[in-house]
Design an enzyme around this catalytic site. Structure first.
Site, PDB file in Angstrom:
ATOM      1  N   ASN A   1      -4.142   2.960   8.731  1.00  0.00           N
ATOM      2  CA  ASN A   1      -5.260   3.283   7.844  1.00  0.00           C
ATOM      3  C   ASN A   1      -5.012   4.537   7.018  1.00  0.00           C
ATOM      4  O   ASN A   1      -5.940   5.143   6.485  1.00  0.00           O
ATOM      5  CB  ASN A   1      -6.552   3.424   8.656  1.00  0.00           C
TER       6      ASN A   1
ATOM      7  N   ASP B   1      -9.937   2.331   5.031  1.00  0.00           N
ATOM      8  CA  ASP B   1     -10.532   1.451   6.039  1.00  0.00           C
ATOM      9  C   ASP B   1     -11.674   2.116   6.822  1.00  0.00           C
ATOM     10  O   ASP B   1     -11.509   2.545   7.970  1.00  0.00           O
ATOM     11  CB  ASP B   1      -9.452   0.931   7.009  1.00  0.00           C
TER      12      ASP B   1
ATOM     13  N   THR C   1      -8.928   1.424  17.883  1.00  0.00           N
ATOM     14  CA  THR C   1      -7.717   0.666  18.186  1.00  0.00           C
ATOM     15  C   THR C   1      -7.118   1.276  19.443  1.00  0.00           C
ATOM     16  O   THR C   1      -6.941   2.495  19.501  1.00  0.00           O
ATOM     17  CB  THR C   1      -6.757   0.770  16.974  1.00  0.00           C
TER      18      THR C   1
ATOM     19  N   GLY D   1      -5.404  -8.296   4.577  1.00  0.00           N
ATOM     20  CA  GLY D   1      -6.137  -7.744   5.712  1.00  0.00           C
ATOM     21  C   GLY D   1      -6.811  -8.862   6.481  1.00  0.00           C
ATOM     22  O   GLY D   1      -6.611 -10.043   6.181  1.00  0.00           O
ATOM     23  N   SER D   2      -7.614  -8.505   7.461  1.00  0.00           N
ATOM     24  CA  SER D   2      -8.301  -9.531   8.265  1.00  0.00           C
ATOM     25  C   SER D   2      -9.292 -10.301   7.420  1.00  0.00           C
ATOM     26  O   SER D   2      -9.547 -11.466   7.655  1.00  0.00           O
ATOM     27  CB  SER D   2      -9.073  -8.895   9.405  1.00  0.00           C
ATOM     28  N   PHE D   3      -9.877  -9.605   6.449  1.00  0.00           N
ATOM     29  CA  PHE D   3     -10.970 -10.252   5.722  1.00  0.00           C
ATOM     30  C   PHE D   3     -10.654 -10.579   4.272  1.00  0.00           C
ATOM     31  O   PHE D   3     -11.468 -11.168   3.586  1.00  0.00           O
ATOM     32  CB  PHE D   3     -12.228  -9.365   5.764  1.00  0.00           C
ATOM     33  N   GLY D   4      -9.531 -10.166   3.794  1.00  0.00           N
ATOM     34  CA  GLY D   4      -9.265 -10.440   2.383  1.00  0.00           C
ATOM     35  C   GLY D   4      -7.872 -10.052   1.958  1.00  0.00           C
ATOM     36  O   GLY D   4      -7.062  -9.562   2.751  1.00  0.00           O
TER      37      GLY D   4
ATOM     38  N   LEU E   1      -0.681  -6.968  -2.858  1.00  0.00           N
ATOM     39  CA  LEU E   1      -0.214  -5.763  -2.165  1.00  0.00           C
ATOM     40  C   LEU E   1      -0.232  -5.925  -0.651  1.00  0.00           C
ATOM     41  O   LEU E   1       0.547  -5.314   0.064  1.00  0.00           O
ATOM     42  CB  LEU E   1      -1.100  -4.569  -2.537  1.00  0.00           C
ATOM     43  N   GLY E   2      -1.131  -6.738  -0.199  1.00  0.00           N
ATOM     44  CA  GLY E   2      -1.218  -6.920   1.251  1.00  0.00           C
ATOM     45  C   GLY E   2      -2.371  -7.825   1.628  1.00  0.00           C
ATOM     46  O   GLY E   2      -3.179  -8.233   0.780  1.00  0.00           O
TER      47      GLY E   2
ATOM     48  N   ASP F   1     -11.629   5.006  13.374  1.00  0.00           N
ATOM     49  CA  ASP F   1     -10.442   4.144  13.463  1.00  0.00           C
ATOM     50  C   ASP F   1      -9.271   4.786  12.719  1.00  0.00           C
ATOM     51  O   ASP F   1      -8.546   4.108  11.981  1.00  0.00           O
ATOM     52  CB  ASP F   1     -10.768   2.752  12.900  1.00  0.00           C
TER      53      ASP F   1
ATOM     54  N   LYS G   1      -5.764   5.819  12.191  1.00  0.00           N
ATOM     55  CA  LYS G   1      -4.481   5.371  12.723  1.00  0.00           C
ATOM     56  C   LYS G   1      -3.504   5.273  11.555  1.00  0.00           C
ATOM     57  O   LYS G   1      -3.920   5.305  10.379  1.00  0.00           O
ATOM     58  CB  LYS G   1      -4.625   4.026  13.434  1.00  0.00           C
TER      59      LYS G   1
ATOM     60  N   LYS H   1      -9.478  -5.272  -3.576  1.00  0.00           N
ATOM     61  CA  LYS H   1      -9.583  -6.066  -2.342  1.00  0.00           C
ATOM     62  C   LYS H   1     -10.587  -7.176  -2.588  1.00  0.00           C
ATOM     63  O   LYS H   1     -11.739  -6.926  -2.956  1.00  0.00           O
ATOM     64  CB  LYS H   1     -10.057  -5.156  -1.216  1.00  0.00           C
TER      65      LYS H   1
HETATM   66  N1  LIG Z   1      -5.581   0.984  -2.278  1.00  0.00           N
HETATM   67  C1  LIG Z   1      -4.475   0.344  -1.897  1.00  0.00           C
HETATM   68  N2  LIG Z   1      -3.300   0.586  -2.499  1.00  0.00           N
HETATM   69  C2  LIG Z   1      -2.182  -0.052  -2.107  1.00  0.00           C
HETATM   70  N3  LIG Z   1      -2.133  -0.949  -1.119  1.00  0.00           N
HETATM   71  C3  LIG Z   1      -3.272  -1.227  -0.482  1.00  0.00           C
HETATM   72  C4  LIG Z   1      -4.495  -0.597  -0.816  1.00  0.00           C
HETATM   73  N4  LIG Z   1      -5.457  -1.073   0.005  1.00  0.00           N
HETATM   74  C5  LIG Z   1      -4.851  -1.929   0.829  1.00  0.00           C
HETATM   75  N5  LIG Z   1      -3.530  -2.044   0.544  1.00  0.00           N
HETATM   76  C6  LIG Z   1      -2.550  -2.884   1.225  1.00  0.00           C
HETATM   77  O1  LIG Z   1      -3.170  -4.097   1.544  1.00  0.00           O
HETATM   78  C7  LIG Z   1      -3.129  -4.345   2.943  1.00  0.00           C
HETATM   79  C8  LIG Z   1      -4.420  -4.979   3.398  1.00  0.00           C
HETATM   80  O2  LIG Z   1      -5.450  -4.028   3.277  1.00  0.00           O
HETATM   81  P1  LIG Z   1      -6.901  -4.250   3.887  1.00  0.00           P
HETATM   82  O3  LIG Z   1      -7.666  -3.018   3.689  1.00  0.00           O
HETATM   83  O4  LIG Z   1      -7.476  -5.510   3.370  1.00  0.00           O
HETATM   84  O5  LIG Z   1      -6.637  -4.604   5.339  1.00  0.00           O
HETATM   85  P2  LIG Z   1      -6.187  -3.736   6.562  1.00  0.00           P
HETATM   86  O6  LIG Z   1      -6.930  -2.485   6.576  1.00  0.00           O
HETATM   87  O7  LIG Z   1      -4.679  -3.636   6.573  1.00  0.00           O
HETATM   88  O8  LIG Z   1      -6.574  -4.704   7.721  1.00  0.00           O
HETATM   89  P3  LIG Z   1      -7.988  -4.946   8.329  1.00  0.00           P
HETATM   90  O9  LIG Z   1      -8.922  -5.255   7.233  1.00  0.00           O
HETATM   91  O10 LIG Z   1      -7.691  -6.088   9.180  1.00  0.00           O
HETATM   92  O11 LIG Z   1      -8.311  -3.695   9.065  1.00  0.00           O
HETATM   93  C9  LIG Z   1      -2.870  -2.991   3.565  1.00  0.00           C
HETATM   94  O12 LIG Z   1      -2.135  -3.138   4.724  1.00  0.00           O
HETATM   95  C10 LIG Z   1      -2.093  -2.251   2.495  1.00  0.00           C
HETATM   96  O13 LIG Z   1      -0.727  -2.490   2.668  1.00  0.00           O
END
Ligand SMILES: Nc1ncnc2c1ncn2[C@@H]1O[C@H](COP(=O)(O)OP(=O)(O)OP(=O)(O)O)[C@@H](O)[C@H]1O
Length: 491
Positions: A157, A178, A200, A39-42, A36-37, A152, A154, A59
């Site tokens: 999030n 987040d 941010t 993030g910085s950590f996973g 799905l996406g 945070d 935004k 995640k």
């Molecule tokens: N519960 C969810 N349902 C659908 N998509 C999700 C969900 N959680 C995260 N995602 C998708 O996965 C991506 C990465 O999420 P993640 O929470 O790991 O990182 P982030 O919040 O985008 O970045 P960071 O951890 O750097 O702040 C998000 O941008 C979103 O598009």
């Protein structure tokens, strides 16, 4: 062998937390699907619970790659999510851990990030924004009541539920996510204040930028930035250079000159001015926002301020207006001077709406004493404690949002209009004085604000410029939050 435990801290929900040797245990419970996406950590995957066939988001975080800082943020997020249960906050279903990895199972938001939807649409209609901000305000009130500050908020999030169950009458169902930078404040007084510079840049409140002690009001500022961006298609404060960006934020001048704002109501613009007040003491609270007629859709309410400090300021500027407000003594019969207020009034009961008459009166009393204080009060419960008189402690700031408001398109007043649920209504207040360019931040340092409002330590908002820590020098376009964990006080 997987061992499962459920933390039973009274404040936490019973969220299953499973320790296991390797991934095998989680794969017996969930089937991993598409990514799905990232993030910085996973990485976040769609997953299906094998038994129920329900879809979730998982995640997956590599501890080593995340580093100790990343793991700390994750643990913080898990800890906060275990304490919450709200329709507009992402639901944490369970957690799995191996020595190398961590898995957070959360509800699936098929609509993805609100930021991406905005990119496609360019901007939302006022009705759509009202619905989103209403959800955001409800979740924020819930968090603030639990003493949790997100720090945070935004567009990135805010996730959107899927198209089938995510829309309510064609409107988006949002979920705050987040919570890595969130904190749960402990107690009152100084303990309820935070000092770490985090967030941010384009969403950061002035008091956070300046390293002042700040309260949950920083979230309200971020809601203002989100609302402005959703309506106008662009953030309110923008600059490529962070120094310049922070200067712009400190001024807090709102620009409604772009054609997109022509069709946006004065009510919405007023809400923005209330949310983006530079001085957090004068910024409306999340719960005041929920009561605002623009949010409630109550068009019958007159344009009265809902923020008690704003009302008192207006009264000070023009007491006759206050007296015209319909009752002797002004402000609907409230006593406006300690001498006229013979009996001390009780503190508001928990949950009592801000602005009930006794509260407003008591707060005025505090305000008068606050002008005699010179340092951040250590406890909001001792607001009237005498301190050496220092005139300089009546802090002055130019409230540029108000200046802007009086010259803004449509000529709308910059006062916080409405206040259906605020309890105190100063009816019939003339607008002539509202546009007064000179506003004094009479709320002394760390004096408690109105009921329901956290104590704030307001410094010289527009002249006090602390050097911005070097780790704040992210590009303003960067969505990455700043977290200066090495703050004076750990939060
Ligand atoms: N519960 C969810 N349902 C659908 N998509 C999700 C969900 N959680 C995260 N995602 C998708 O996965 C991506 C990465 O999420 P993640 O929470 O790991 O990182 P982030 O919040 O985008 O970045 P960071 O951890 O750097 O702040 C998000 O941008 C979103 O598009």
């Amino acid at each position: 062998m997987a061992s499962q435990w459920i933390r039973v801290s009274s404040a936490e929900r019973k969220v299953p937390h499973t320790r296991m040797e390797d991934e095998a245990a989680i794969q017996q419970v969930y089937t991993f699907g598409k990514k799905l996406g990232q993030g910085s950590f996973g990485v976040v995957y769609e997953a299906t619970h094998i038994e129920t066939q329900k879809k979730w988001a998982i995640k997956k975080v590599n501890r080593e790659k995340a580093g100790s800082h990343g793991v700390k943020l994750l643990e913080r997020e898990v800890s906060i999510l275990k304490r919450v249960n709200h329709g507009h906050i992402i639901h944490l279903e369970e957690v799995f851990e191996t020595p190398k990895k961590m898995y957070m199972v959360t509800e699936l938001c098929e609509g993805g990030e609100l930021k991406e939807i905005l990119k496609k649409k360019r901007n939302f209609t006022e009705e759509e924004v009202r619905h989103i901000i209403h959800g955001l305000a409800e979740a924020t009130v819930y968090l603030h009541r639990k003493d949790i500050v997100h720090r945070d908020l935004k567009l990135e999030n805010i996730l959107v539920k899927g198209s089938q169950d995510g829309e309510e009458n064609g409107l988006l169902h949002i979920k705050i996510t987040d919570f890595g930078l969130s904190v749960q404040k402990g107690g009152v007084g100084n303990k309820s204040m935070m000092q770490a510079t985090c967030g941010t840049p384009i969403y950061m409140a002035p008091e956070v930028i300046d390293g002042h002690e700040y309260s949950q009001q920083c979230d309200v500022w971020s809601i203002g930035v989100i609302m402005y961006t959703l309506l106008g298609g662009e953030p309110p404060f923008l600059s490529k250079a962070d120094d310049r960006l922070f200067d712009i934020i400190r001024k807090g001048e709102l620009n409604f000159s772009s054609p997109v704002w022509d069709s946006i109501s004065d009510g919405a613009k007023n809400v923005l001015r209330c949310l983006l007040k530079v001085d957090p003491a004068h910024r409306i609270t999340a719960s005041e926002l929920l009561d605002n007629p623009w949010i409630t859709g109550d068009t019958s309410t007159t344009g009265t301020p809902i923020n008690v400090l704003e009302m008192m300021k207006q009264f000070r500027d023009d007491p006759e207006d206050g007296e015209n407000a319909g009752a002797p003594g002004g402000l609907n019969g409230l006593s406006l001077h300690p001498a006229q207020d013979p009996a001390p009034r009780p503190e508001p009961a928990p949950g009592e709406m801000p602005g009930s008459p006794c509260c407003a009166s008591a707060k005025l009393l505090e305000l008068e004493h606050a002008s005699e204080t010179d340092s951040c009060s250590s406890s909001p419960s001792t607001p009237t404690k005498q301190r050496p008189k220092k005139k300089a402690t009546i802090l002055t700031c130019s409230d540029t949002t108000r200046k802007n408001g009086s010259s803004g398109k449509g000529g709308s007043s910059s006062s916080c209009a409405g206040g259906a649920g605020g309890g105190v209504k100063a009816q019939g207040q003339g607008s002539s004085k509202r546009g007064s360019p000179q506003e004094r931040c009479e709320a002394g340092p760390s004096q408690p604000g109105p009921p329901g409002r956290p104590p704030v330590c307001s410094g010289k908002v527009d002249s006090h410029r602390l050097p911005v820590p070097s780790n704040c020098m992210h590009g303003q376009q960067s969505p990455k939050p700043i977290s200066r964990i090495k703050a004076k006080k750990s939060v």
